[in-house]
Design a protein around this motif. Structure first.
Motif, short mmCIF file in Angstrom:
data_model
loop_
_atom_site.label_atom_id
_atom_site.label_comp_id
_atom_site.label_asym_id
_atom_site.label_seq_id
_atom_site.Cartn_x
_atom_site.Cartn_y
_atom_site.Cartn_z
N GLU A 56 0.83 -1.21 0.00
CA GLU A 56 0.00 0.00 0.00
C GLU A 56 0.87 1.25 0.00
OE1 GLU A 56 -3.90 1.78 2.42
OE2 GLU A 56 -2.90 -0.04 3.14
N ARG A 100 3.62 1.45 -1.48
CA ARG A 100 4.30 1.42 -2.78
C ARG A 100 5.83 1.43 -2.61
NH1 ARG A 100 0.37 1.65 -6.53
NH2 ARG A 100 1.93 1.59 -8.19
N ASP A 148 8.04 -0.66 -3.59
CA ASP A 148 8.43 -1.77 -4.47
C ASP A 148 9.93 -1.97 -4.56
OD1 ASP A 148 5.74 -1.80 -4.86
OD2 ASP A 148 5.78 -1.48 -7.01
N ALA A 155 0.66 -7.27 -4.34
CA ALA A 155 0.57 -6.33 -5.47
C ALA A 155 -0.22 -6.92 -6.62
CB ALA A 155 1.98 -5.94 -5.93
N ARG A 174 -3.45 -4.47 -6.60
CA ARG A 174 -3.23 -3.32 -7.47
C ARG A 174 -3.88 -3.57 -8.84
NH1 ARG A 174 3.03 -1.75 -6.69
NH2 ARG A 174 3.01 -1.24 -4.48
N GLU A 205 -2.44 -1.48 -11.78
CA GLU A 205 -1.01 -1.59 -12.08
C GLU A 205 -0.83 -2.25 -13.44
OE1 GLU A 205 2.26 -0.31 -11.37
OE2 GLU A 205 1.61 -0.81 -9.33
#
Length: 201
Positions: free
Chosen positions: A84, A86, A88, A113, A117, A120
């Protein structure tokens, strides 16, 4: 809890539904979350992860918390927060870490993810497949299960991700390595299921 591999020496025995109920009442507060984490009590740390503010969470804070990981339950809850937030850039870093629970966090983040997401790009999600292949020979229980989870989550995301994930799963299923073979065969079984195939059409 102990039967499910949850560390209990610093646990109060409060159920997860009750912890989530407290989190809803307490609402998000990043400063308080950091203080709760320092307590080293299972329920307080879960509450910290549920009430931390993703937009305020830094990579350095996430790394610091990862140093304390000692249970898959805490790892998986933290992975949701890190996704959440982000963060990554932590995925390849955590995957390269030899510590079992830190490495698990990388693949729990990939799974999260892939599932959560929705907007994404598929290319971002598929870019993590090489990490899955690279670490597919890690036989430690909490790592191999998370790698398998990540592969299946990518494959179930949509039609665009299904093909590449299934291809990797089939490759691993033929591996001479026992762990990679288990990861691949289990993923092939789920990703080839009739219900999933019908949903992805």
């Amino acid at each position: 809890m102990a039967r499910f591999g949850i560390v209990t020496d610093r646990a109060l025995g409060i159920s997860n539904p009750d912890i989530r109920a407290v989190a809803r009442l307490a609402k998000r507060d990043h400063i308080r979350a950091k203080q709760l984490w320092q307590s080293d009590i299972r329920e307080a740390r879960l509450l910290a992860l549920c009430t931390a503010e993703p937009k305020r969470l830094t990579a350095e804070e996430a790394r610091s918390w990862a140093n304390d990981f000692n249970s898959w339950e805490i790892v998986d809850c933290a992975a949701d927060l890190f996704v959440e937030a982000r963060l990554d850039e932590l995925i390849p870093e955590f995957a390269a870490d030899r510590r079992e629970f830190v490495r698990r966090a990388a693949f729990a983040m990939i799974s999260g993810a892939a599932v959560h997401r929705k907007n994404e790009s598929d290319m971002t999600i598929l870019a993590w497949l090489p990490l899955i292949e690279t670490h597919s020979r890690d036989s430690r229980n909490f790592v191999r299960k998370a790698i398998n989870w990540a592969l299946r989550s990518i494959g179930k995301r949509n039609r665009g991700c299904h093909g590449p994930a299934l291809t990797l799963a089939k490759l691993l299923a033929e591996s001479p390595d026992k762990t990679a073979r288990w990861i691949g065969r289990d993923a092939v079984k789920e990703l080839s299921g009739e219900k999933l195939m019908a949903r992805l059409k």
